[in-house]
Design a protein around this motif. Structure first.
Motif, PDB file in Angstrom:
ATOM      1  N   GLN A 140       6.486   8.170  27.367  1.00 47.68           N
ATOM      2  CA  GLN A 140       4.906   7.600  27.316  1.00 47.68           C
ATOM      3  C   GLN A 140       4.383   7.919  25.819  1.00 47.68           C
ATOM      4  OE1 GLN A 140       2.395   8.743  31.212  1.00 47.68           O
ATOM      5  NE2 GLN A 140       4.009  10.202  30.818  1.00 47.68           N
ATOM      6  N   ALA A 192      -1.232   7.290  26.602  1.00 48.08           N
ATOM      7  CA  ALA A 192      -0.801   7.293  28.169  1.00 48.08           C
ATOM      8  C   ALA A 192      -0.520   8.565  28.796  1.00 48.08           C
ATOM      9  CB  ALA A 192       0.518   6.116  28.336  1.00 48.08           C
ATOM     10  N   ARG A 217      -4.010   9.900  29.728  1.00 47.42           N
ATOM     11  CA  ARG A 217      -4.569   9.246  30.705  1.00 47.42           C
ATOM     12  C   ARG A 217      -3.972   9.283  31.919  1.00 47.42           C
ATOM     13  NH1 ARG A 217      -6.368   3.425  29.569  1.00 47.42           N
ATOM     14  NH2 ARG A 217      -7.484   4.037  31.579  1.00 47.42           N
ATOM     15  N   ARG A 218      -2.483   9.623  32.235  1.00 46.49           N
ATOM     16  CA  ARG A 218      -1.834   9.498  33.270  1.00 46.49           C
ATOM     17  C   ARG A 218      -1.419  10.977  33.862  1.00 46.49           C
ATOM     18  NH1 ARG A 218       2.073   4.304  31.733  1.00 46.49           N
ATOM     19  NH2 ARG A 218       0.269   2.698  31.411  1.00 46.49           N
ATOM     20  N   LYS A 236      -0.810  14.326  35.619  1.00 43.72           N
ATOM     21  CA  LYS A 236      -1.552  14.776  36.818  1.00 43.72           C
ATOM     22  C   LYS A 236      -1.896  16.337  36.573  1.00 43.72           C
ATOM     23  CE  LYS A 236      -1.055  11.013  38.597  1.00 43.72           C
ATOM     24  NZ  LYS A 236      -2.087   9.795  38.707  1.00 43.72           N
ATOM     25  N   GLU A 242     -11.363  11.410  32.322  1.00 38.69           N
ATOM     26  CA  GLU A 242     -10.131  11.759  32.840  1.00 38.69           C
ATOM     27  C   GLU A 242      -9.987  12.796  33.908  1.00 38.69           C
ATOM     28  OE1 GLU A 242      -7.613   9.781  32.243  1.00 38.69           O
ATOM     29  OE2 GLU A 242      -8.790   8.762  30.761  1.00 38.69           O
ATOM     30  N   GLU A 296      -6.164  11.108  42.924  1.00 41.29           N
ATOM     31  CA  GLU A 296      -5.291   9.923  42.412  1.00 41.29           C
ATOM     32  C   GLU A 296      -3.857  10.119  43.033  1.00 41.29           C
ATOM     33  OE1 GLU A 296      -4.781  10.442  38.096  1.00 41.29           O
ATOM     34  OE2 GLU A 296      -6.482   9.917  37.555  1.00 41.29           O
ATOM     35  N   ALA A 301       2.277   8.314  40.730  1.00 37.95           N
ATOM     36  CA  ALA A 301       2.405   7.255  39.434  1.00 37.95           C
ATOM     37  C   ALA A 301       3.449   6.229  40.202  1.00 37.95           C
ATOM     38  CB  ALA A 301       3.187   8.031  38.480  1.00 37.95           C
TER      39      ALA A 301
END
Length: 309
Positions: free
Chosen positions: A144, A148, A151-152, A154, A212, A220, A223
């Motif tokens: 990544q 990214a 942002r992604r 967890k 975020e 959320e 993925a």
């Protein structure tokens, strides 16, 4: 993210910020620099933030209760959100206020050598902390990009520490710029400009963190790659004809809830369906170990069939 990796980065940042805060306040006292004062408050806020992240990680380890049947894993998201609020209210607001206040002041800098010595020391210490955060992040971010990853991810700790350390380094550069220009030109306005730049920087970082961590707080799903692994594991079970629909939700960084409606054969007995569900759950846990809470609802496949001819 491994809990140990996040903790290591937090402790490295905490040690760096506490030592830097003391040095900055000493320099601010001797020089009268608003940039140094703003940076001192910045380091205090960062130190408090690291303590909050450690508290959040500790509280998230509590077991399930009747009131919280899914545990306390999302406390880590809550404390990360508090970090964003603290960074904005204490760091950004104070720095902007101090910068505007300094604009109307004619007080020049005294003993600027203090400021230069402390800023050099602080840059070295922050660079060490930032290097630790980068090293721990590289162990989990894979291919990544850094954007990214922030942002992604967890797990909130590493992105928070990364942004804090980046903000700290840039803030020190802004402070060095302000102090240097004030000394070279003899105009204290440059010191105020450096302070305002620090305040705006902290506000931007705080807003990014808030956005975020708010998403994590709201809940959320897994993925995309992880969802594909879960689907493959479910549909690879002998008793599961297909997955009708599926939902996932992170109960915490290392705990995932999976709820799915699965199609089973029309002529399966209750015992065969139960055995198939158990096998499907086992396959999912083997494929995705953090899928710890799994609910599977059996149903008949009512997809219309078409006949040719």
């Amino acid at each position: 993210m491994s809990a140990s990796g996040g903790t290591k980065a937090i402790i490295a940042a905490l040690v760096a910020n506490l030592s830097i805060a003391v040095a900055k306040f000493v320099a601010a006292f001797f020089t009268g620099s608003s940039s140094m004062l703003a940076e001192g408050i910045h380091s205090v806020a960062d130190s408090g933030n690291q303590l909050l992240l450690l508290i959040g990680g500790k509280r998230a380890q509590r077991g399930r209760t009747k009131e919280h049947p899914f545990g306390y894993g999302r406390e880590r998201y809550f404390y990360a959100f508090v970090v964003a609020v603290v960074l904005f209210t204490i760091g950004a607001v104070f720095s902007i206020y101090e910068g505007f206040h300094k604009l109307s002041s004619d007080e020049g800098l005294e003993s600027p050598v203090w400021a230069f010595a402390v800023l050099i020391f602080a840059i070295i210490a922050e660079a060490f902390s930032f290097r630790t955060a980068i090293k721990e992040s590289n162990a989990v971010r894979g291919s990544q990009s850094w954007v990214a990853f922030v942002r992604r991810a967890k797990s909130p700790e590493l992105p928070v520490i990364l942004l804090e350390d980046l903000g700290a380094l840039l803030g020190l550069i802004f402070a060095l710029f302000g102090v240097t220009m004030a000394v070279v030109t003899g105009n204290p306005v440059w010191d105020a400009i450096g302070t305002l730049m620090i305040g705006v920087l902290l506000a931007v970082i705080a807003i990014i963190l808030a956005i975020e961590t708010k998403s994590l707080l709201l809940g959320e799903g897994a993925a995309p790659e992880m969802e594909r692994q879960i689907l493959a594991a479910l549909e690879g079970s002998e008793e599961v004809e297909r997955v009708i629909h599926m939902r996932t939700l992170h109960l915490g960084p290392e705990e995932l809830l999976v709820a799915a409606k699965i199609a089973v054969a029309h002529n399966d007995s209750a015992a065969e369906v139960a055995r198939g569900i158990d096998e499907a759950e086992q396959r999912v846990r083997e494929a995705v170990p953090i899928a710890r809470v799994i609910y599977l609802e059996p149903d008949l496949d009512r997809t219309p069939t078409t006949t040719s001819g």
